[in-house]
Write an enzyme that holds these catalytic residues in place. Structure first.
Site, PDB file in Angstrom:
ATOM      1  N   GLY A  96      47.756  43.703  51.122  1.00 19.74           N
ATOM      2  CA  GLY A  96      46.904  44.364  51.567  1.00 19.74           C
ATOM      3  C   GLY A  96      46.643  44.632  52.938  1.00 19.74           C
ATOM      4  O   GLY A  96      45.897  45.600  53.412  1.00 19.74           O
ATOM      5  N   GLU A 103      43.341  39.599  57.317  1.00 23.29           N
ATOM      6  CA  GLU A 103      43.100  39.766  55.843  1.00 23.29           C
ATOM      7  C   GLU A 103      42.244  41.153  55.675  1.00 23.29           C
ATOM      8  O   GLU A 103      41.654  41.461  56.413  1.00 23.29           O
ATOM      9  CB  GLU A 103      42.033  38.692  55.356  1.00 23.29           C
ATOM     10  CG  GLU A 103      42.719  37.493  54.686  1.00 23.29           C
ATOM     11  CD  GLU A 103      43.081  37.815  53.234  1.00 23.29           C
ATOM     12  OE1 GLU A 103      43.258  38.926  52.926  1.00 23.29           O
ATOM     13  OE2 GLU A 103      43.001  36.943  52.311  1.00 23.29           O
ATOM     14  N   ASP A 104      42.853  41.840  54.367  1.00 25.56           N
ATOM     15  CA  ASP A 104      42.063  43.114  54.290  1.00 25.56           C
ATOM     16  C   ASP A 104      40.646  42.703  53.947  1.00 25.56           C
ATOM     17  O   ASP A 104      39.583  43.335  54.323  1.00 25.56           O
ATOM     18  CB  ASP A 104      42.807  43.754  53.084  1.00 25.56           C
ATOM     19  CG  ASP A 104      43.307  42.846  51.964  1.00 25.56           C
ATOM     20  OD1 ASP A 104      42.781  41.349  51.945  1.00 25.56           O
ATOM     21  OD2 ASP A 104      43.813  43.279  50.868  1.00 25.56           O
ATOM     22  N   ASP A 136      36.561  37.611  49.716  1.00 23.81           N
ATOM     23  CA  ASP A 136      35.582  37.801  48.644  1.00 23.81           C
ATOM     24  C   ASP A 136      35.005  36.508  48.306  1.00 23.81           C
ATOM     25  O   ASP A 136      34.160  36.124  49.087  1.00 23.81           O
ATOM     26  CB  ASP A 136      36.638  38.348  47.252  1.00 23.81           C
ATOM     27  CG  ASP A 136      35.772  38.695  46.222  1.00 23.81           C
ATOM     28  OD1 ASP A 136      34.723  38.525  46.083  1.00 23.81           O
ATOM     29  OD2 ASP A 136      36.417  38.864  44.938  1.00 23.81           O
ATOM     30  N   PHE A 170      34.192  46.536  43.252  1.00 19.61           N
ATOM     31  CA  PHE A 170      35.724  46.550  43.183  1.00 19.61           C
ATOM     32  C   PHE A 170      35.957  47.802  44.279  1.00 19.61           C
ATOM     33  O   PHE A 170      35.932  49.025  43.969  1.00 19.61           O
ATOM     34  CB  PHE A 170      36.293  46.677  42.174  1.00 19.61           C
ATOM     35  CG  PHE A 170      37.629  46.141  42.193  1.00 19.61           C
ATOM     36  CD1 PHE A 170      38.428  44.986  42.249  1.00 19.61           C
ATOM     37  CD2 PHE A 170      38.751  47.399  42.481  1.00 19.61           C
ATOM     38  CE1 PHE A 170      39.499  44.518  42.542  1.00 19.61           C
ATOM     39  CE2 PHE A 170      40.075  46.980  42.398  1.00 19.61           C
ATOM     40  CZ  PHE A 170      40.365  45.626  42.527  1.00 19.61           C
ATOM     41  N   VAL A 171      36.604  47.566  45.245  1.00 16.53           N
ATOM     42  CA  VAL A 171      36.884  48.647  46.380  1.00 16.53           C
ATOM     43  C   VAL A 171      38.447  48.866  46.592  1.00 16.53           C
ATOM     44  O   VAL A 171      38.936  47.825  46.341  1.00 16.53           O
ATOM     45  CB  VAL A 171      36.256  48.294  47.671  1.00 16.53           C
ATOM     46  CG1 VAL A 171      34.786  48.514  47.344  1.00 16.53           C
ATOM     47  CG2 VAL A 171      36.827  47.113  48.426  1.00 16.53           C
TER      48      VAL A 171
HETATM   49  P1  IMP Z   1      39.208  35.661  47.587  1.00 14.04           P
HETATM   50  O1  IMP Z   1      40.321  34.421  47.282  1.00 14.04           O
HETATM   51  O2  IMP Z   1      38.261  35.549  46.188  1.00 14.04           O
HETATM   52  O3  IMP Z   1      38.557  35.531  48.803  1.00 14.04           O
HETATM   53  O4  IMP Z   1      40.037  36.897  47.302  1.00 14.04           O
HETATM   54  C1  IMP Z   1      40.780  37.491  48.560  1.00 14.04           C
HETATM   55  C2  IMP Z   1      41.781  38.575  47.843  1.00 14.04           C
HETATM   56  O5  IMP Z   1      41.302  39.233  46.770  1.00 14.04           O
HETATM   57  C3  IMP Z   1      41.760  39.607  48.710  1.00 14.04           C
HETATM   58  O6  IMP Z   1      42.898  39.393  49.720  1.00 14.04           O
HETATM   59  C4  IMP Z   1      42.361  40.884  47.904  1.00 14.04           C
HETATM   60  O7  IMP Z   1      43.604  40.769  47.522  1.00 14.04           O
HETATM   61  C5  IMP Z   1      41.376  40.498  46.675  1.00 14.04           C
HETATM   62  N1  IMP Z   1      40.158  41.488  46.445  1.00 14.04           N
HETATM   63  C6  IMP Z   1      39.134  40.929  46.513  1.00 14.04           C
HETATM   64  N2  IMP Z   1      38.278  41.880  46.360  1.00 14.04           N
HETATM   65  C7  IMP Z   1      38.674  43.065  46.210  1.00 14.04           C
HETATM   66  C8  IMP Z   1      38.667  44.234  45.931  1.00 14.04           C
HETATM   67  O8  IMP Z   1      37.265  44.767  46.056  1.00 14.04           O
HETATM   68  N3  IMP Z   1      39.509  45.124  46.058  1.00 14.04           N
HETATM   69  C9  IMP Z   1      40.922  44.879  45.940  1.00 14.04           C
HETATM   70  N4  IMP Z   1      41.183  43.619  46.109  1.00 14.04           N
HETATM   71  C10 IMP Z   1      40.217  42.694  46.433  1.00 14.04           C
END
Ligand code: IMP
Length: 189
Positions: free
Chosen positions: A52, A107-108, A111, A160-161
């Site tokens: 991403g 990071e993109d 979450d 969700f984006v």
């Molecule tokens: P975390 O481990 O929960 O912080 O997840 C992070 C990863 O989940 C990001 O690098 C994204 O690849 C994916 N992610 C989380 N939210 C979104 C969203 O809204 N759209 C698309 N990918 C997401």
């Protein structure tokens, strides 16, 4: 006059544009300037977390007018569910050792923060001089982990984006802006 993004082929699947291409460009250039001032003389290793990050890191490093190096990592969550488990598998590791280096993780979106927590813990064992985190989007409301995000573009609502690198089932990464996907896309598959 150009048509609004919602009227484009891909944009027809977007319910709401949250961050326009112009807003992103302006934010990324501000972040790049601030990062360049912070890392001047330190030749940071800017590490993109695939997939991403690709539009963001490409724009960000071009806004940093200092000596730096770029590398990429690719990780995948273990487990079958759609939620991040925090246990990640390294699919692609860094090319070089990071001992003594200033590492900037790009990071993109953050979450829950589980992926990043696991990743930073793993990288700290390699004895870098520093690790800082730069994310374009931060879903602060969804955070379950106490991680530090030193550089953030926008606080993102807990929806969700897609777009500007972010995907739904591998699609929409090439949208030039970030938007909320129309729920009809999930039902169409
Ligand atoms: P975390 O481990 O929960 O912080 O997840 C992070 C990863 O989940 C990001 O690098 C994204 O690849 C994916 N992610 C989380 N939210 C979104 C969203 O809204 N759209 C698309 N990918 C997401």
């Amino acid at each position: 006059m150009s048509a609004p993004p919602q009227d484009t082929r891909l944009g027809a699947s977007i319910a709401e544009v949250l961050f326009s291409a112009e807003a992103i460009a302006s934010k990324v250039s501000q972040m790049g300037a601030a990062l360049a001032a912070h890392y001047e003389g330190k030749r940071p290793l800017v590490v993109g977390i695939l997939n991403g990050c690709f539009p963001f890191i490409a724009d960000l490093v071009r806004a940093m007018d200092i000596e730096l190096e770029v590398d990429f990592m690719s990780v995948s969550s273990y487990g079958a569910g759609t939620k991040s488990t925090g246990v990640v598998r390294f699919i692609k590791d860094l090319e070089e050792p990071i001992e003594g280096r200033h590492v900037l993780l790009v990071e993109d979106i953050i979450d829950t923060g589980l992926t990043l927590r696991y990743l930073t813990e793993a990288l700290y064992t390699r004895k870098p001089a520093s690790i800082e985190v730069c994310a374009l989007l931060d879903k602060q409301q969804a955070r379950t982990q106490n991680i530090e995000v030193q550089w953030r573009g926008f606080v993102c609502p807990d929806a969700f984006v897609v777009g500007y690198g972010l995907d739904y089932a591998g699609r929409y990464r090439n949208l030039p802006y970030v938007g909320v996907l129309d729920p009809s896309v999930y039902t169409k598959g």
